[in-house]
Design an enzyme around this catalytic site. Sequence first.
Site, PDB file in Angstrom:
ATOM      1  N   ASP A   1       0.717  -0.786  -0.567  1.00 53.02           N
ATOM      2  CA  ASP A   1       0.018  -0.359   0.152  1.00 53.02           C
ATOM      3  C   ASP A   1       0.999   1.433  -0.015  1.00 53.02           C
ATOM      4  O   ASP A   1       2.076   1.661   0.568  1.00 53.02           O
ATOM      5  CB  ASP A   1      -0.489  -0.359   1.134  1.00 53.02           C
ATOM      6  CG  ASP A   1      -1.400   1.075   1.649  1.00 53.02           C
ATOM      7  OD1 ASP A   1      -1.393   1.701   0.493  1.00 53.02           O
ATOM      8  OD2 ASP A   1      -2.629   1.271   1.945  1.00 53.02           O
TER       9      ASP A   1
ATOM     10  N   TYR B   1      -8.189   4.140 -15.710  1.00 52.13           N
ATOM     11  CA  TYR B   1      -7.972   4.726 -16.923  1.00 52.13           C
ATOM     12  C   TYR B   1      -8.193   3.283 -17.261  1.00 52.13           C
ATOM     13  O   TYR B   1      -7.455   4.230 -18.451  1.00 52.13           O
ATOM     14  CB  TYR B   1      -6.507   5.972 -16.617  1.00 52.13           C
ATOM     15  CG  TYR B   1      -6.664   7.011 -15.517  1.00 52.13           C
ATOM     16  CD1 TYR B   1      -8.442   7.195 -15.199  1.00 52.13           C
ATOM     17  CD2 TYR B   1      -5.919   8.401 -15.943  1.00 52.13           C
ATOM     18  CE1 TYR B   1      -8.544   8.257 -15.121  1.00 52.13           C
ATOM     19  CE2 TYR B   1      -6.507   9.606 -15.493  1.00 52.13           C
ATOM     20  CZ  TYR B   1      -7.592   9.500 -15.114  1.00 52.13           C
ATOM     21  OH  TYR B   1      -7.937  11.027 -14.252  1.00 52.13           O
TER      22      TYR B   1
ATOM     23  N   ASN C   1      -5.812  13.098 -11.134  1.00 51.92           N
ATOM     24  CA  ASN C   1      -7.240  13.625 -12.229  1.00 51.92           C
ATOM     25  C   ASN C   1      -6.244  14.968 -12.391  1.00 51.92           C
ATOM     26  O   ASN C   1      -6.082  15.588 -11.844  1.00 51.92           O
ATOM     27  CB  ASN C   1      -7.731  13.220 -12.007  1.00 51.92           C
ATOM     28  CG  ASN C   1      -8.852  13.031 -11.512  1.00 51.92           C
ATOM     29  OD1 ASN C   1      -8.937  14.848 -11.027  1.00 51.92           O
ATOM     30  ND2 ASN C   1      -9.360  12.723 -10.727  1.00 51.92           N
TER      31      ASN C   1
ATOM     32  N   GLY D   1      -9.584   5.012  -6.033  1.00 52.50           N
ATOM     33  CA  GLY D   1      -8.360   4.363  -6.115  1.00 52.50           C
ATOM     34  C   GLY D   1      -7.501   5.151  -5.672  1.00 52.50           C
ATOM     35  O   GLY D   1      -7.707   5.365  -4.478  1.00 52.50           O
ATOM     36  N   VAL D   2      -6.173   4.655  -6.016  1.00 49.99           N
ATOM     37  CA  VAL D   2      -5.120   5.388  -4.870  1.00 49.99           C
ATOM     38  C   VAL D   2      -5.033   6.545  -4.163  1.00 49.99           C
ATOM     39  O   VAL D   2      -4.306   6.953  -3.019  1.00 49.99           O
ATOM     40  CB  VAL D   2      -3.206   4.975  -5.751  1.00 49.99           C
ATOM     41  CG1 VAL D   2      -3.412   5.461  -6.946  1.00 49.99           C
ATOM     42  CG2 VAL D   2      -2.279   5.132  -4.547  1.00 49.99           C
ATOM     43  N   ASP D   3      -6.044   7.441  -5.555  1.00 52.52           N
ATOM     44  CA  ASP D   3      -5.888   8.886  -5.216  1.00 52.52           C
ATOM     45  C   ASP D   3      -6.705   9.127  -4.291  1.00 52.52           C
ATOM     46  O   ASP D   3      -6.587   9.695  -2.688  1.00 52.52           O
ATOM     47  CB  ASP D   3      -6.587   9.728  -6.091  1.00 52.52           C
ATOM     48  CG  ASP D   3      -6.872  11.041  -6.559  1.00 52.52           C
ATOM     49  OD1 ASP D   3      -6.588  11.938  -5.327  1.00 52.52           O
ATOM     50  OD2 ASP D   3      -7.232  12.138  -7.537  1.00 52.52           O
TER      51      ASP D   3
HETATM   52  P1  ADP Z   1      -6.194   5.194 -12.181  1.00 53.74           P
HETATM   53  O1  ADP Z   1      -6.694   6.515 -12.782  1.00 53.74           O
HETATM   54  O2  ADP Z   1      -4.134   6.246 -12.868  1.00 53.74           O
HETATM   55  O3  ADP Z   1      -6.147   3.888 -13.301  1.00 53.74           O
HETATM   56  P2  ADP Z   1      -6.405   4.147  -9.438  1.00 53.74           P
HETATM   57  O4  ADP Z   1      -5.974   4.632  -8.329  1.00 53.74           O
HETATM   58  O5  ADP Z   1      -7.584   3.467 -10.343  1.00 53.74           O
HETATM   59  O6  ADP Z   1      -5.754   5.197 -11.065  1.00 53.74           O
HETATM   60  O7  ADP Z   1      -5.487   2.474  -9.767  1.00 53.74           O
HETATM   61  C1  ADP Z   1      -3.712   2.670  -9.919  1.00 53.74           C
HETATM   62  C2  ADP Z   1      -3.390   1.727  -9.259  1.00 53.74           C
HETATM   63  O8  ADP Z   1      -3.287   1.806  -8.505  1.00 53.74           O
HETATM   64  C3  ADP Z   1      -3.887   0.095  -9.945  1.00 53.74           C
HETATM   65  O9  ADP Z   1      -3.043  -0.779  -9.687  1.00 53.74           O
HETATM   66  C4  ADP Z   1      -5.241  -0.109  -8.527  1.00 53.74           C
HETATM   67  O10 ADP Z   1      -4.652  -0.874  -7.905  1.00 53.74           O
HETATM   68  C5  ADP Z   1      -4.021   0.585  -7.686  1.00 53.74           C
HETATM   69  N1  ADP Z   1      -4.123   1.055  -6.069  1.00 53.74           N
HETATM   70  C6  ADP Z   1      -5.134   1.060  -5.911  1.00 53.74           C
HETATM   71  N2  ADP Z   1      -4.755   1.521  -4.208  1.00 53.74           N
HETATM   72  C7  ADP Z   1      -3.690   1.279  -3.848  1.00 53.74           C
HETATM   73  C8  ADP Z   1      -2.746   2.027  -2.789  1.00 53.74           C
HETATM   74  N3  ADP Z   1      -3.115   2.387  -1.976  1.00 53.74           N
HETATM   75  N4  ADP Z   1      -1.220   1.558  -2.604  1.00 53.74           N
HETATM   76  C9  ADP Z   1      -0.893   1.424  -3.898  1.00 53.74           C
HETATM   77  N5  ADP Z   1      -1.801   0.786  -5.724  1.00 53.74           N
HETATM   78  C10 ADP Z   1      -2.574   0.745  -5.191  1.00 53.74           C
END
Ligand code: ADP
Length: 180
Positions: free
Chosen positions: A16, A131, A30, A38-40
Site C-alpha cells: 500500500d 484509467y 486526475n 483508487g490510489v488518489d
Molecule cells: P488510474 O486512475 O491512474 O488508473 P487507480 O488509482 O485507479 O489510478 O489505479 C492505479 C493502480 O493503483 C491500480 O493498480 C490500483 O490497484 C492501485 N492502487 C489502488 N490503491 C492503492 C494503494 N493504496 N497503494 C498502491 N496502489 C494502489
Amino acid sequence: MEKTFSGRAIELVLGDITRQRVDAIVNAANSTLLGGGGVDGAIHRAGGPAVLDECRTIRAERGECPTGEAVLTGGGGLPARFVIHAVGPVWRGGDQGEPGLLASCYRNALRIAAERGFQSVAFPSISTGIYGYPVSLAASTALTAVASFLSSEAAAPTRVRFVLFDPVTFATYAGALETL
Ligand code: ADP
C-alpha cells in the site's frame, strides 16, 4: 525484487503506497487535482485535508494539471514527506499517444524529485486502474522511463520503489523488470 541502474535501484514491492516512509510518494491523480477514487482517494484519506488544501491552491493558481505532468504538495499525515501528483493518460486504445504520455508522467514526477534532491520515491502503477491502461503494456513503459531517468540524470533519486497493490500487477512488473 530489485535491479540497479547506474548505481540507483528500482525496487518492486507488493503493498500500500500510503504506508511508505520515503521522501515522496507519487499519486495517480486526475487533471482536476481535487481527488478521486483508487490510489488518489487512499492518499487523500491518509494525507488528510492539508494535502487537498494544497492541491486546491495549486489548481486556483495554475488551473488543471495536464495529462503527463505533475505537481508537488506536502505529505500531510502520511509517513512520506511529500506527494507528487502525476496525471496519467486514460487508455483509449493505444493510438492516442498513451505510451508517450505515460512515460512523461514518470519523467516529470522524477524531475520534481531530482530538483528537490529527494533520495527515495515510491510510485503506484499509474493509469492501470480506473484509467484502463493494460498492465502488461504500462509496466514496460513505466520501468523503461524510470530506468532511463536513473541512468542519465546525476541528481536522480537513489531508490525508486514501485508499490503494486495486487499480485497480478506485481507479477507483471516483475516480469517486465527482469527483461529490462
Ligand atoms: P488510474 O486512475 O491512474 O488508473 P487507480 O488509482 O485507479 O489510478 O489505479 C492505479 C493502480 O493503483 C491500480 O493498480 C490500483 O490497484 C492501485 N492502487 C489502488 N490503491 C492503492 C494503494 N493504496 N497503494 C498502491 N496502489 C494502489
